[in-house]
Motif scaffolding. Structure first.
Motif, PDB file in Angstrom:
ATOM      1  N   ARG A 400       0.796  -1.301   0.151  1.00 53.94           N
ATOM      2  CA  ARG A 400       0.136   0.087   0.002  1.00 53.94           C
ATOM      3  C   ARG A 400       0.955   1.138  -0.137  1.00 53.94           C
ATOM      4  N   GLY A 401       0.388   2.228  -0.586  1.00 52.04           N
ATOM      5  CA  GLY A 401       1.283   3.485  -1.144  1.00 52.04           C
ATOM      6  C   GLY A 401       0.922   4.527   0.314  1.00 52.04           C
ATOM      7  N   HIS A 402       0.084   4.760   1.031  1.00 51.39           N
ATOM      8  CA  HIS A 402      -0.200   5.829   1.945  1.00 51.39           C
ATOM      9  C   HIS A 402      -0.557   5.147   3.232  1.00 51.39           C
ATOM     10  N   SER A 403       0.219   5.823   4.310  1.00 52.91           N
ATOM     11  CA  SER A 403       0.139   5.377   5.571  1.00 52.91           C
ATOM     12  C   SER A 403      -1.409   5.576   6.068  1.00 52.91           C
ATOM     13  N   ASN A 404      -1.741   4.352   6.531  1.00 52.50           N
ATOM     14  CA  ASN A 404      -3.177   4.167   7.029  1.00 52.50           C
ATOM     15  C   ASN A 404      -4.224   4.246   5.975  1.00 52.50           C
ATOM     16  N   VAL A 405      -4.020   4.161   4.758  1.00 44.84           N
ATOM     17  CA  VAL A 405      -5.035   4.034   3.810  1.00 44.84           C
ATOM     18  C   VAL A 405      -5.838   2.908   3.952  1.00 44.84           C
ATOM     19  N   GLN A 406      -5.188   1.800   4.285  1.00 40.73           N
ATOM     20  CA  GLN A 406      -5.566   0.639   4.506  1.00 40.73           C
ATOM     21  C   GLN A 406      -6.664   0.473   5.947  1.00 40.73           C
ATOM     22  N   GLY A 407      -6.022   1.316   6.945  1.00 39.69           N
ATOM     23  CA  GLY A 407      -6.614   1.245   8.255  1.00 39.69           C
ATOM     24  C   GLY A 407      -7.841   2.121   7.957  1.00 39.69           C
ATOM     25  N   GLN A 408      -8.090   3.068   7.173  1.00 43.65           N
ATOM     26  CA  GLN A 408      -9.375   3.681   7.166  1.00 43.65           C
ATOM     27  C   GLN A 408     -10.404   2.920   6.680  1.00 43.65           C
ATOM     28  N   ARG A 409      -9.919   1.868   5.683  1.00 46.30           N
ATOM     29  CA  ARG A 409     -11.199   1.161   4.998  1.00 46.30           C
ATOM     30  C   ARG A 409     -11.542   0.086   6.511  1.00 46.30           C
ATOM     31  N   THR A 410     -10.629  -0.126   6.883  1.00 44.55           N
ATOM     32  CA  THR A 410     -11.121  -1.127   8.261  1.00 44.55           C
ATOM     33  C   THR A 410     -11.996  -0.626   9.284  1.00 44.55           C
ATOM     34  N   VAL A 411     -11.875   0.601   9.543  1.00 43.72           N
ATOM     35  CA  VAL A 411     -12.623   1.368  10.364  1.00 43.72           C
ATOM     36  C   VAL A 411     -14.162   2.291   9.727  1.00 43.72           C
ATOM     37  N   GLY A 412     -14.126   1.678   8.665  1.00 40.42           N
ATOM     38  CA  GLY A 412     -15.619   2.298   8.170  1.00 40.42           C
ATOM     39  C   GLY A 412     -15.634   3.203   6.864  1.00 40.42           C
ATOM     40  N   ILE A 413     -14.391   3.742   6.587  1.00 42.22           N
ATOM     41  CA  ILE A 413     -14.505   4.561   5.484  1.00 42.22           C
ATOM     42  C   ILE A 413     -14.574   3.757   4.143  1.00 42.22           C
ATOM     43  N   SER A 414     -15.944   3.597   3.698  1.00 38.09           N
ATOM     44  CA  SER A 414     -16.031   2.625   2.613  1.00 38.09           C
ATOM     45  C   SER A 414     -17.297   3.262   2.108  1.00 38.09           C
ATOM     46  N   GLU A 415     -17.388   3.248   0.529  1.00 37.67           N
ATOM     47  CA  GLU A 415     -18.696   3.605  -0.049  1.00 37.67           C
ATOM     48  C   GLU A 415     -19.592   2.245  -0.221  1.00 37.67           C
ATOM     49  N   LYS A 416     -19.080   1.281   0.052  1.00 39.25           N
ATOM     50  CA  LYS A 416     -19.798  -0.169   0.134  1.00 39.25           C
ATOM     51  C   LYS A 416     -20.312  -0.601   1.606  1.00 39.25           C
ATOM     52  N   PRO A 417     -21.528  -0.392   1.577  1.00 41.52           N
ATOM     53  CA  PRO A 417     -22.132  -0.784   2.898  1.00 41.52           C
ATOM     54  C   PRO A 417     -22.113  -2.155   3.407  1.00 41.52           C
ATOM     55  N   GLU A 418     -21.660  -3.137   2.459  1.00 42.44           N
ATOM     56  CA  GLU A 418     -21.744  -4.528   2.975  1.00 42.44           C
ATOM     57  C   GLU A 418     -20.355  -4.629   3.647  1.00 42.44           C
ATOM     58  N   LEU A 419     -19.563  -3.689   3.518  1.00 41.89           N
ATOM     59  CA  LEU A 419     -18.098  -3.866   4.045  1.00 41.89           C
ATOM     60  C   LEU A 419     -18.119  -3.238   5.680  1.00 41.89           C
ATOM     61  N   VAL A 420     -19.295  -2.599   6.001  1.00 39.26           N
ATOM     62  CA  VAL A 420     -19.330  -2.023   7.349  1.00 39.26           C
ATOM     63  C   VAL A 420     -20.402  -2.645   8.201  1.00 39.26           C
ATOM     64  N   PRO A 421     -20.208  -2.966   9.273  1.00 36.80           N
ATOM     65  CA  PRO A 421     -21.161  -3.405  10.437  1.00 36.80           C
ATOM     66  C   PRO A 421     -22.156  -2.410  10.720  1.00 36.80           C
ATOM     67  N   LEU A 422     -22.992  -2.274   9.778  1.00 33.73           N
ATOM     68  CA  LEU A 422     -24.044  -0.930   9.933  1.00 33.73           C
ATOM     69  C   LEU A 422     -25.000  -1.519  11.171  1.00 33.73           C
ATOM     70  N   ASP A 423     -25.327  -2.760  11.299  1.00 37.25           N
ATOM     71  CA  ASP A 423     -26.501  -3.118  12.341  1.00 37.25           C
ATOM     72  C   ASP A 423     -25.733  -2.746  13.717  1.00 37.25           C
TER      73      ASP A 423
END
Length: 756
Positions: A400-423
């Motif tokens: 990965r190129g940018h520090s914490n770009v992977q981590g942002q996805r891990t904690v909810g920054i995603s346009e894909k709702p199925e990747l986030v524990p919305l319930d």
């Protein structure tokens, strides 16, 4: 036949004295603060701060100097003594600044005050934080949440990212694209579908046990130089490195370790790659198919004892269809599409066959293609054949190129709702999160151009400079109702503003973050899914700065109705409470986060595919049979080239530290086109000639960049190279990976036109 011009190249190894000179030049150019060297000594170490440059892992036992040339440049750049004050903006209109280049804009130094754009005077003017938050909240309340974009670059901490995503969903939108959309979203989509994990399966210790490393489209010398240390050690203990890349990058050829006095004194480096195959741009599917075809033939010759059929039977599906596709694919087509000879591919195959543990490493040379999914899928095929996913010393390793770009996805920054524990979020905070799919980067650009996007909030980054089709997106940008940019320094995106616009300056990661509860710690995730605490100690560049988290909370409080379960002020005063929220939402991965965040080497949040638990639709790892051998859908015709955009040695993402691309032998300019000498001769071009590159997407839009200097370079025929982001205007917004919509910045169809 005329004499061909000599190709340009760097005549030394990666690292060495050249690396030290590069850091010194940056320190002088940026006028780094006196405490910068002390800060470097704590960089990437427990109790210190985590580098804002690449996302390479942080070892349990760090070196005395656990930073590389690029990491040092990023820190020195952040700790500059230059200041971009309200006086600067009073003296320069926004339209005037549009004529400045990227380097000169950022050289003005750290932003010091919150600023509001005044359209009547075309100047930024100072404002208070309360004024900014109130105006932003008022605008957001007036528009449809589905028309607002919450973009994040890779720098923001896990704590800030978690709250930013929560803010967007409480507001009513999943429009949460981030810089991953521009680089490794192809990884997230492909690996999630094929092995059930959206990230790589390796950890740092794997590089101490692997027998072979296969590199595809990744350049550690420029993009992740600390990778060179474990790479050097691996080679010295007998590990073989085979590289597939159109460009012969010095980092994968030879390395002089600046922390080894013997190498520094003798100038004798470690040879890295045992074989370096210059695959043509877009030819990786064919190249890897050739490797697989060789392995299948060798397995048959050995009576079926080479391929791990037991692993395949227990853990995989789709092998028979893949094998049939490989058998039906001719070597003639493989050679044609890859640009490599069968003999060279088979030699690389012998390295693979001889290795008990293989790691496949790749970067944006695989992800940023129209068929990037198939690029990565073929690498998965190669690794699955002998069970090289899910055991020590083997695996797939996207860098990965940018520090914490992977981590942002891990904690909810995603346009894909199925990747986030919305319930779970609904239960925690007492609201009904939006369930529709948000916009990707490509869709944001399309929405800006068609007017459906009305607001853009940028948590760091230089979005407008990084995207394709800039000449089409930039004019449309100013039609938006609201634009907000959170930043440390001035960049080009700040010069294009909506009707209401604010430029909000934030703390850097190396600076002390003092809140009501005292000095704060943040956390980041590296490429190996390890979480690290980061604590800044430097005095902030201005007393008027706020932390990114405090800015997000301030906007949220001005926008959202009261909610007793949402305590922005409390969370701003103590980031530990935010980590408690993260641990509650993602308990399996982040339990006891506050207690574990300073573990040496970081704490591991786990990876199901590494445990051979395949969270896929079939419950197994998936072989695929590609329908194409080229990662581009552009037909080769006379006069059409495949453009590859790259970063220089003096650059990180859109940040241009200077004009020295030392590792490629190019100095003093970025306005170049690198081209094979045979192609130069065929096109009637001369060294140093100024030419234009013209987009050849065939979609009716004109794309052209003038004044590029012709430079002869060692490249495959038909492949040309130039710099990102300057050449982004040549990339059509429709030229993207078909599965992830990652812009295809590699194998861009262009033509060369001479200039008067």
């Amino acid at each position: 036949m005329t004499d061909q011009p000599e190709t340009v190249e760097y005549d030394s190894a990666t690292g060495g004295w050249g690396s030290l000179r590069g850091m010194a030049q940056t320190a002088l150019r940026d006028m780094a603060s006196p405490g910068a060297l002390a800060t470097l000594r704590t960089q990437n170490k427990p109790g210190g701060f985590m580098c804002t440059s690449c996302a390479w892992g942080k070892p349990k036992h760090p070196h005395a100097f656990e930073f590389c040339e690029n990491g040092a440049k990023a820190t020195l750049w952040e700790l500059t003594t230059n200041r971009c004050t309200p006086d600067f903006f009073a003296n320069h209109s926004v339209r005037e600044l549009r004529d400045w280049d990227d380097h000169d804009l950022e050289q003005q130094g750290r932003l010091t005050h919150p600023m509001r754009y005044d359209a009547q005077t075309d100047h930024y003017v100072p404002c208070t934080w309360d004024e900014a938050f109130t105006a932003i909240g008022s605008e957001l309340k007036e528009i449809d949440p589905k028309s607002a974009i919450f973009y994040a670059s890779g720098r923001a901490s896990l704590e800030t990212s978690y709250l930013y995503a929560l803010f967007a969903r409480l507001y009513g939108t999943n429009n949460l694209p981030d810089s991953s959309n521009m680089c490794h979203e192809t990884t997230s989509v492909t690996l999630n579908e094929l092995i059930g994990s959206p990230v790589g399966t390796c950890v740092l210790d794997d590089f101490e046990h692997c027998d072979a490393l296969f590199f595809f489209g990744q350049n550690p010398g420029t993009n992740s130089p600390r990778f060179l240390h474990p790479l050097q050690k691996a080679v010295e203990r007998g590990c073989k490195v085979v590289t597939f890349n159109p460009i012969r990058e010095k980092g994968l050829i030879e390395f002089i370790n600046p922390q080894r006095p013997s190498q520094m004194l003798t100038g004798k480096g470690t040879q890295i790659s045992c074989q370096y195959l210059q695959v043509r741009a877009g030819g990786d599917i064919a190249a890897i198919m050739g490797l697989c075809k060789f392995v299948l033939a060798e397995d048959e010759r050995r009576g079926g004892t080479l391929i791990d059929y037991g692993f395949i039977a227990e853990h995989c599906s789709g092998f028979d269809a893949f094998r049939a596709k490989a058998d039906a694919t001719s070597w003639e087509r493989i050679e044609q599409e890859s640009g490599l000879s069968r003999a060279d591919v088979e030699e690389a195959g012998r390295v693979y066959v001889a290795a008990e543990r293989v790691i496949g490493v790749y970067g944006m040379g695989l992800t940023q293609h129209v068929h990037g999914f198939e690029n990565i899928a073929m690498l998965v095929n190669l690794l699955l054949m002998r069970g090289h996913i899910g055991r020590t010393g083997a695996g797939i390793c996207p860098v990965r190129g940018h520090s914490n770009v992977q981590g942002q996805r891990t904690v909810g920054i995603s346009e894909k709702p199925e990747l986030v524990p919305l319930d779970k979020l609904a239960e925690q905070f007492g609201f009904d999160p939006p369930r529709d799919t948000g916009m990707t980067t490509v869709e944001v650009c399309e929405g800006v151009m068609d007017g459906s996007v009305q607001a853009f909030i940028g948590l760091g980054g230089n979005f407008l400079r990084a995207v394709p089709d800039q000449a089409r997106v930039e004019p449309a940008w100013e039609r938006m109702r609201l634009t907000v940019q959170i930043a440390t320094k001035l960049n080009r995106n700040h010069l294009f503003n909506g009707k209401t616009a604010y430029l909000l300056p934030c703390l850097g990661r190396s600076e002390e973050d003092l809140q009501a509860g005292g000095p704060q710690t943040v956390t980041i995730e590296d490429s190996f899914s390890h979480i690290h605490g980061s604590r800044g100690h430097r005095t902030p560049a201005s007393p008027h700065l706020k932390s990114e988290l405090a800015i997000v909370a301030g906007m949220a409080m001005a926008t959202l109705p009261p909610n007793p379960k949402v305590r922005w002020e409390e969370w701003t005063g103590d980031y530990g409470r935010v980590r408690d929220l993260i641990a509650e939402t993602y308990h399996e991965q982040f339990h006891d986060m506050n207690a574990r965040m300073f573990e040496p080497g970081g704490f591991y949040r786990g990876n199901s595919a590494r445990e051979r638990v395949w969270k896929t639709k079939t419950g197994k790892a998936q072989f695929t049979a590609p329908e194409m051998l080229s990662a581009t859908d552009v037909v080769d015709v006379d006069g059409r080239y495949r453009l590859v955009t790259v970063r220089s040695n003096d650059q990180f993402n859109t940040t241009i530290y200077g004009y020295s691309d030392r590792l490629r032998g190019i100095e003093g300019t970025r306005d170049v086109i690198l081209i094979n000498p045979d192609d130069m001769e065929k096109a009637g071009l001369a060294v140093g000639q100024r030419v234009a590159l013209v987009g050849d997407a065939g979609d009716g839009h004109k794309r052209r960049i003038d004044g590029l200097e012709v430079v002869p370079f060692d490249l495959p025929s038909g492949t040309i190279v130039g710099y990102y982001p300057e050449l982004n205007p040549l990339i059509a917004i429709s030229h993207h990976d078909r599965s992830s919509k990652t812009p295809a910045s590699k194998a861009v169809p262009v033509r060369i036109e001479t200039m008067p």
